[in-house]
Design an enzyme around this catalytic site. Structure first.
Site, PDB file in Angstrom:
ATOM      1  N   ALA A  72      27.981   6.389  11.057  1.00 44.52           N
ATOM      2  CA  ALA A  72      27.242   5.178  10.703  1.00 44.52           C
ATOM      3  C   ALA A  72      27.073   5.046   9.196  1.00 44.52           C
ATOM      4  CB  ALA A  72      25.883   5.186  11.385  1.00 44.52           C
ATOM      5  N   THR A  73      27.067   6.168   8.494  1.00 50.22           N
ATOM      6  CA  THR A  73      26.991   6.107   7.025  1.00 50.22           C
ATOM      7  C   THR A  73      28.185   5.300   6.510  1.00 50.22           C
ATOM      8  OG1 THR A  73      25.807   8.194   6.904  1.00 50.22           O
ATOM      9  CG2 THR A  73      26.992   7.527   4.922  1.00 50.22           C
ATOM     10  N   ASN A 155      14.211   5.589  12.189  1.00 47.87           N
ATOM     11  CA  ASN A 155      14.515   6.955  12.601  1.00 47.87           C
ATOM     12  C   ASN A 155      13.306   7.882  12.569  1.00 47.87           C
ATOM     13  OD1 ASN A 155      15.356   6.025   9.912  1.00 47.87           O
ATOM     14  ND2 ASN A 155      15.589   8.189   9.428  1.00 47.87           N
ATOM     15  N   GLN A 183      19.441   4.035  15.703  1.00 48.17           N
ATOM     16  CA  GLN A 183      18.348   4.613  16.502  1.00 48.17           C
ATOM     17  C   GLN A 183      17.939   3.711  17.659  1.00 48.17           C
ATOM     18  OE1 GLN A 183      17.294   7.641  16.204  1.00 48.17           O
ATOM     19  NE2 GLN A 183      18.087   8.227  14.185  1.00 48.17           N
ATOM     20  N   SER A 203      26.350   5.051  15.779  1.00 49.11           N
ATOM     21  CA  SER A 203      26.864   6.408  15.571  1.00 49.11           C
ATOM     22  C   SER A 203      26.825   7.171  16.894  1.00 49.11           C
ATOM     23  CB  SER A 203      25.971   7.098  14.542  1.00 49.11           C
ATOM     24  OG  SER A 203      26.431   8.399  14.322  1.00 49.11           O
ATOM     25  N   ALA A 204      27.994   7.706  17.316  1.00 48.50           N
ATOM     26  CA  ALA A 204      28.093   8.326  18.641  1.00 48.50           C
ATOM     27  C   ALA A 204      27.148   9.512  18.831  1.00 48.50           C
ATOM     28  CB  ALA A 204      29.534   8.774  18.881  1.00 48.50           C
ATOM     29  N   HIS A 205      26.940  10.298  17.750  1.00 51.67           N
ATOM     30  CA  HIS A 205      26.184  11.540  17.967  1.00 51.67           C
ATOM     31  C   HIS A 205      24.693  11.315  18.180  1.00 51.67           C
ATOM     32  CE1 HIS A 205      24.280  12.489  13.916  1.00 51.67           C
ATOM     33  NE2 HIS A 205      25.135  11.570  13.531  1.00 51.67           N
ATOM     34  N   CYS A 328       7.732  12.347   3.234  1.00 54.65           N
ATOM     35  CA  CYS A 328       7.696  12.024   1.807  1.00 54.65           C
ATOM     36  C   CYS A 328       9.117  11.854   1.312  1.00 54.65           C
ATOM     37  CB  CYS A 328       7.086  13.163   1.009  1.00 54.65           C
ATOM     38  SG  CYS A 328       5.379  13.406   1.391  1.00 54.65           S
TER      39      CYS A 328
END
Ligand code: PLP
Length: 392
Positions: A72-73, A155, A183, A203-205, A328
């Protein structure tokens, strides 16, 4: 020692059915799908089925594109940079509207594009920790805006953004809309006809598929330029020899994730709520974001007087995997913007721990987690109060 995996927003176990479906594409049918011989052509039917499953999984039409990427990145980078090259660099529309809580694969690309001349505007979050439609309407100036990029679900908190309403409005004023749905898929229904986005990343994972394979939906006619040039793969939209096993695995994983949605909304939610109730029954704890606004598997909880990282390490000693949920921003030590928006005091921003379940989480695991967590929080609070007393 028992091991319990409650970090499913980071990555998930590959569904054994997915692994089995992928296996044949390593040592048996390993041809390059672009080759003309049979080793190459024999993998085409499985690739077709995988694509059909991806199209069906998100409700894409035949004329739209769904391209397979490495993650996805990559999908997020592809969209934002395409918009920069195709719209921002060529027209008066210089602005990208986004949120302060996007994944770095959106926020850091925005920062990069800002240095190239794009204007990045982060929409403020409301008291529920999300961007609402009214805020988007107030900020969206169609003649200046190239793209709105807003994640479907966060996320860290699991909070769901009103993508259907925001994409519909954005479309109605002629502006392009991208959503990072990493997500959301497998947790809530995602359909690009009901929520008329132009681009959608996944994203598959994150839904029990393999790592190293992702996807990007591109609505027909939406401006596009490939991130990777070098061949005619994916209709010229994404060059690079196709990860056949990954694509097959992602297709099946998407189908199974959608089939499991009712289970996600009953059983996974029930186990999540059981853990959440147990957390809230401890003194001085809170959970970020209203339960009805979150995906069914996620809890971002704060335990006053306990450093998030200390708690993660303590749970890890007992075989339990959770995460600090990046409460943070690492370098700046600025509190999480969601926590600020919903009025959590600054001191608590170091005490957040994320628990994320999946359809593979069992009741026994949750019961064990509740027992260990209750003891850990008590022990760490005792240690911290002894330490504070000594320092006085
Ligand atoms: N977007 C969101 C919301 C995520 O949570 C993640 C991963 O944590 C990504 C994007 C990046 O996904 P990938 O690991 O496939 O690059």
């Amino acid at each position: 020692m028992q091991r319990v995996y409650l970090d499913n927003n980071a990555t998930t176990i590959v569904d054994p059915k997915v692994k089995e479906a992928m296996e044949v594409y390593f040592c048996q049918q390993y041809g390059n799908p672009n080759s003309l011989h049979e080793f190459g052509t024999e993998v085409h039917p499985a690739m077709r089925i995988a694509l059909d499953r991806l199209y069906a999984g998100i409700g894409a039409r035949d004329e739209d594109d769904v391209i397979v990427t490495s993650c996805a990145t990559e999908s997020n980078n592809t969209v934002l940079k395409a918009i920069y090259w195709e719209v921002i660099a060529k027209t008066q529309k210089k602005r990208i509207l986004t949120t302060p809580v996007e994944h770095p694969s959106v926020s850091q690309v925005c920062e990069f594009l800002q240095n190239q001349g794009a204007e990045i505007v982060e929409l403020p979050l409301n008291q529920d920790g999300i961007v609402d439609l009214e805020t988007l309407k107030a900020f969206l100036e169609p003649e200046k805006t190239a793209l709105v990029s807003i994640m479907w679900a966060n996320n860290e908190t699991g909070l769901i953004f009103p993508i259907k309403d925001m994409a519909t409005y954005t479309h109605s004023v002629g502006v392009l809309f991208h959503t990072d749905a990493v997500q959301a898929i497998g947790k809530i229904p995602v359909n690009v006809q009901e929520a008329p986005v132009d681009y959608l990343s996944f994203s598959a994972h994150k839904f029990h598929g393999p790592k190293g394979v992702g996807g990007l939906y591109i609505r027909k006619g939406a401006p596009f330029v490939p991130l990777l040039h070098g061949g005619e793969h994916m209709g010229g939209k994404r060059s690079g020899t196709i990860n056949v096993a990954g694509m097959v695995g992602m297709g099946l994983a998407m189908e199974l994730a959608n089939e499991a949605l009712p289970y996600e909304h009953t059983e996974v939610r029930r186990l999540r709520d059981k853990l959440e109730e147990a957390i809230l029954s401890l003194s001085d704890t809170m959970v970020i974001g209203k339960r009805e606004h979150r995906v069914p598997n996620t809890i971002l909880a704060s335990f006053r007087g306990v450093e998030g990282e200390a708690l993660i390490w303590d749970l890890n000693k007992y075989g339990i995997a959770a995460s600090t949920g990046s409460a943070c921003a690492s370098e700046s030590l600025e509190p999480n913007p969601v926590m600020v928006a919903i009025g959590v005091d600054r001191e608590l921003s170091h005490t957040a721990v994320r628990f994320s379940l999946s359809r593979f989480t069992t009741e026994k695991e949750i019961d064990y987690t509740i027992e260990v967590l209750t003891n850990s929080v008590k022990r760490l609070r005792e240690i911290s109060s002894t330490y504070t007393k000594k320092r006085r």
